[in-house]
Design a protein around this motif. Sequence first.
Motif, PDB file in Angstrom:
ATOM      1  N   TYR A  87      45.562  64.219  52.539  1.00 44.76           N
ATOM      2  CA  TYR A  87      44.893  63.161  51.793  1.00 44.76           C
ATOM      3  C   TYR A  87      45.221  63.252  50.309  1.00 44.76           C
ATOM      4  O   TYR A  87      45.368  64.342  49.741  1.00 44.76           O
ATOM      5  CB  TYR A  87      43.375  63.248  51.983  1.00 44.76           C
ATOM      6  CG  TYR A  87      42.935  62.965  53.392  1.00 44.76           C
ATOM      7  CD1 TYR A  87      42.634  61.673  53.805  1.00 44.76           C
ATOM      8  CD2 TYR A  87      42.831  64.006  54.321  1.00 44.76           C
ATOM      9  CE1 TYR A  87      42.230  61.418  55.111  1.00 44.76           C
ATOM     10  CE2 TYR A  87      42.437  63.756  55.621  1.00 44.76           C
ATOM     11  CZ  TYR A  87      42.138  62.466  56.017  1.00 44.76           C
ATOM     12  OH  TYR A  87      41.758  62.218  57.309  1.00 44.76           O
ATOM     13  N   ALA A  88      45.326  62.091  49.675  1.00 45.55           N
ATOM     14  CA  ALA A  88      45.464  61.994  48.223  1.00 45.55           C
ATOM     15  C   ALA A  88      44.244  61.264  47.686  1.00 45.55           C
ATOM     16  O   ALA A  88      43.740  60.323  48.315  1.00 45.55           O
ATOM     17  CB  ALA A  88      46.739  61.243  47.851  1.00 45.55           C
ATOM     18  N   LEU A  89      43.753  61.686  46.521  1.00 43.63           N
ATOM     19  CA  LEU A  89      42.567  61.104  45.909  1.00 43.63           C
ATOM     20  C   LEU A  89      42.961  60.339  44.650  1.00 43.63           C
ATOM     21  O   LEU A  89      43.903  60.719  43.944  1.00 43.63           O
ATOM     22  CB  LEU A  89      41.553  62.201  45.574  1.00 43.63           C
ATOM     23  CG  LEU A  89      41.211  63.155  46.728  1.00 43.63           C
ATOM     24  CD1 LEU A  89      40.198  64.193  46.271  1.00 43.63           C
ATOM     25  CD2 LEU A  89      40.686  62.387  47.934  1.00 43.63           C
ATOM     26  N   ALA A  90      42.200  59.305  44.346  1.00 43.88           N
ATOM     27  CA  ALA A  90      42.604  58.369  43.299  1.00 43.88           C
ATOM     28  C   ALA A  90      42.673  59.001  41.923  1.00 43.88           C
ATOM     29  O   ALA A  90      43.379  58.489  41.041  1.00 43.88           O
ATOM     30  CB  ALA A  90      41.647  57.173  43.272  1.00 43.88           C
ATOM     31  N   GLY A 136      49.829  60.439  39.711  1.00 41.56           N
ATOM     32  CA  GLY A 136      50.822  59.896  40.631  1.00 41.56           C
ATOM     33  C   GLY A 136      50.238  59.285  41.883  1.00 41.56           C
ATOM     34  O   GLY A 136      50.986  58.942  42.804  1.00 41.56           O
ATOM     35  N   PHE A 137      48.902  59.163  41.962  1.00 40.32           N
ATOM     36  CA  PHE A 137      48.282  58.566  43.145  1.00 40.32           C
ATOM     37  C   PHE A 137      48.787  57.148  43.344  1.00 40.32           C
ATOM     38  O   PHE A 137      48.872  56.351  42.404  1.00 40.32           O
ATOM     39  CB  PHE A 137      46.760  58.565  42.999  1.00 40.32           C
ATOM     40  CG  PHE A 137      46.056  57.806  44.098  1.00 40.32           C
ATOM     41  CD1 PHE A 137      45.836  58.410  45.325  1.00 40.32           C
ATOM     42  CD2 PHE A 137      45.630  56.496  43.910  1.00 40.32           C
ATOM     43  CE1 PHE A 137      45.185  57.732  46.352  1.00 40.32           C
ATOM     44  CE2 PHE A 137      44.986  55.814  44.931  1.00 40.32           C
ATOM     45  CZ  PHE A 137      44.765  56.425  46.152  1.00 40.32           C
ATOM     46  N   ARG A 138      49.138  56.838  44.587  1.00 49.41           N
ATOM     47  CA  ARG A 138      49.595  55.488  44.916  1.00 49.41           C
ATOM     48  C   ARG A 138      48.716  54.941  46.030  1.00 49.41           C
ATOM     49  O   ARG A 138      48.692  55.478  47.133  1.00 49.41           O
ATOM     50  CB  ARG A 138      51.062  55.523  45.353  1.00 49.41           C
ATOM     51  CG  ARG A 138      51.979  55.733  44.159  1.00 49.41           C
ATOM     52  CD  ARG A 138      53.347  56.226  44.518  1.00 49.41           C
ATOM     53  NE  ARG A 138      54.007  55.421  45.539  1.00 49.41           N
ATOM     54  CZ  ARG A 138      55.303  55.571  45.844  1.00 49.41           C
ATOM     55  NH1 ARG A 138      56.024  56.458  45.203  1.00 49.41           N
ATOM     56  NH2 ARG A 138      55.857  54.857  46.773  1.00 49.41           N
ATOM     57  N   PRO A 139      47.917  53.909  45.758  1.00 50.01           N
ATOM     58  CA  PRO A 139      47.036  53.349  46.794  1.00 50.01           C
ATOM     59  C   PRO A 139      47.844  52.715  47.912  1.00 50.01           C
ATOM     60  O   PRO A 139      49.031  52.409  47.762  1.00 50.01           O
ATOM     61  CB  PRO A 139      46.214  52.314  46.031  1.00 50.01           C
ATOM     62  CG  PRO A 139      47.082  51.928  44.874  1.00 50.01           C
ATOM     63  CD  PRO A 139      47.844  53.160  44.488  1.00 50.01           C
ATOM     64  N   ASP A 163      57.449  60.128  44.852  1.00 56.27           N
ATOM     65  CA  ASP A 163      58.046  60.654  43.630  1.00 56.27           C
ATOM     66  C   ASP A 163      57.857  62.155  43.569  1.00 56.27           C
ATOM     67  O   ASP A 163      57.000  62.721  44.227  1.00 56.27           O
ATOM     68  CB  ASP A 163      57.379  60.009  42.398  1.00 56.27           C
ATOM     69  CG  ASP A 163      57.637  58.507  42.368  1.00 56.27           C
ATOM     70  OD1 ASP A 163      58.634  58.073  42.953  1.00 56.27           O
ATOM     71  OD2 ASP A 163      56.791  57.800  41.776  1.00 56.27           O
ATOM     72  N   LYS A 164      58.644  62.806  42.712  1.00 57.20           N
ATOM     73  CA  LYS A 164      58.521  64.251  42.574  1.00 57.20           C
ATOM     74  C   LYS A 164      57.146  64.653  42.037  1.00 57.20           C
ATOM     75  O   LYS A 164      56.647  65.715  42.352  1.00 57.20           O
ATOM     76  CB  LYS A 164      59.610  64.784  41.650  1.00 57.20           C
ATOM     77  CG  LYS A 164      61.021  64.607  42.215  1.00 57.20           C
ATOM     78  CD  LYS A 164      61.183  65.350  43.523  1.00 57.20           C
ATOM     79  CE  LYS A 164      62.587  65.201  44.089  1.00 57.20           C
ATOM     80  NZ  LYS A 164      62.735  65.846  45.403  1.00 57.20           N
ATOM     81  N   ILE A 165      56.542  63.782  41.192  1.00 60.27           N
ATOM     82  CA  ILE A 165      55.239  64.123  40.633  1.00 60.27           C
ATOM     83  C   ILE A 165      54.111  63.609  41.504  1.00 60.27           C
ATOM     84  O   ILE A 165      52.949  63.851  41.233  1.00 60.27           O
ATOM     85  CB  ILE A 165      55.076  63.544  39.218  1.00 60.27           C
ATOM     86  CG1 ILE A 165      55.120  62.005  39.259  1.00 60.27           C
ATOM     87  CG2 ILE A 165      56.093  64.104  38.264  1.00 60.27           C
ATOM     88  CD1 ILE A 165      54.713  61.366  37.957  1.00 60.27           C
TER      89      ILE A 165
END
Length: 389
Positions: free
Chosen positions: A83-86, A90-93, A120-122
């Motif tokens: 999971y990624a959080l906003a 670099g967060f992408r929705p 992306d790398k970041i």
Amino acid sequence: MSHKATMWAVTVRGISCAEARVLWHLADCHNPVEGCFPSQDYLADACEIDVRSVRRHLDSLRGKGMINWAEQRDGKYRKNNRYALAFEEGFRPAQTNYQPDNLSGSENASTGQNSQFEPDKIDVLNRTLESSTYKPVIEPVTEPGERAGEREGLEDPKRVERDFKRWFPIWPTYVADSEREARKVWFELSSEERADCLERTSAYIAAVKATGRTKGWQAASVYLSTKAWQKLSDPKSDIAPPSVHNPFSRAWSALRLAELLKPMATAMPALTLYQRGQVAAGGDAARLVDRERREKYGWPKVNTMHQFAERAQGSTVSPDLVAISEGFEKVHRDSELAGRWKALHERMGWPWLPSTGHEWLYFPPGGPEEAMIEFKAAVARERGHDDAA
């Protein structure tokens, strides 16, 4: 656990209470280096909801741009989503026109990402299970040096506020009281104290009303800051419920003497033919019959206490008598002072203590006559009237 993630989660607005709960536990599993890999089963257990509800709330949070995820696989085997959080750099929705279905766990489920997507790398989505040196965070971890109770500061403020709004109208003075002051103290309490307060305030109010002393209720903020509901657990408190005490204990002895101060019962069995003859004869024989009947029938509650004591069973004592009994003195059964107490019982027609092997007795301090006068006054003061009964 990442404090930055959890502090971000509690500030998110525009989501439901259930979504806020899922988001907080998701953030609680976040590690700023390794990423966020909680299982849906873990989230369901942490949030106390079923897995289907977890999937639905995750899908809603993704649609609102709060989170995103990438499915992780090991060959044909599906592993926990990453999971990624906003708040992450670099967060992408997710694309708004894309409907993810990988939460179902089916083998052919979509990943929720465009098939051509290359992070992306970041980008936080670029961290994978394989790229991590250490095992990714799946369950919340305790950071080094974290003190017991430190996580308590990360409670969902919405839930704390909801609990306050449930509690505040219960308090008798809430209409004219300062809600702002009460709320301030409420948020300073620990989660355990708030739960205890919610559970016991109604009992506290009922206990105070039972004493008849309901004038001048304290302010809600004072009640909270002093944690007054804890008085219910103190047997010497004036609002504590009655409690059971062992035979021949201080409190038990105070209850016994308080019962003896009450008027003698008048309902007694009829005299036998032999007793009528002794009464008619007068003198010592008549007095003996009278004393025996008074001891046996005059104070039935005391006789019941004696019967229970012979079976090692205690009696229920009110908190006012428990408080008074703290000043009682220990007296040996064979002492001269105990003999004087027994003589007073005989003069009053009171039943004397049964022989149960207890060598030590408890009585108010001082000589028996003076001690009983002071004891009666103390009972009247505690109960707020002039009659010790």
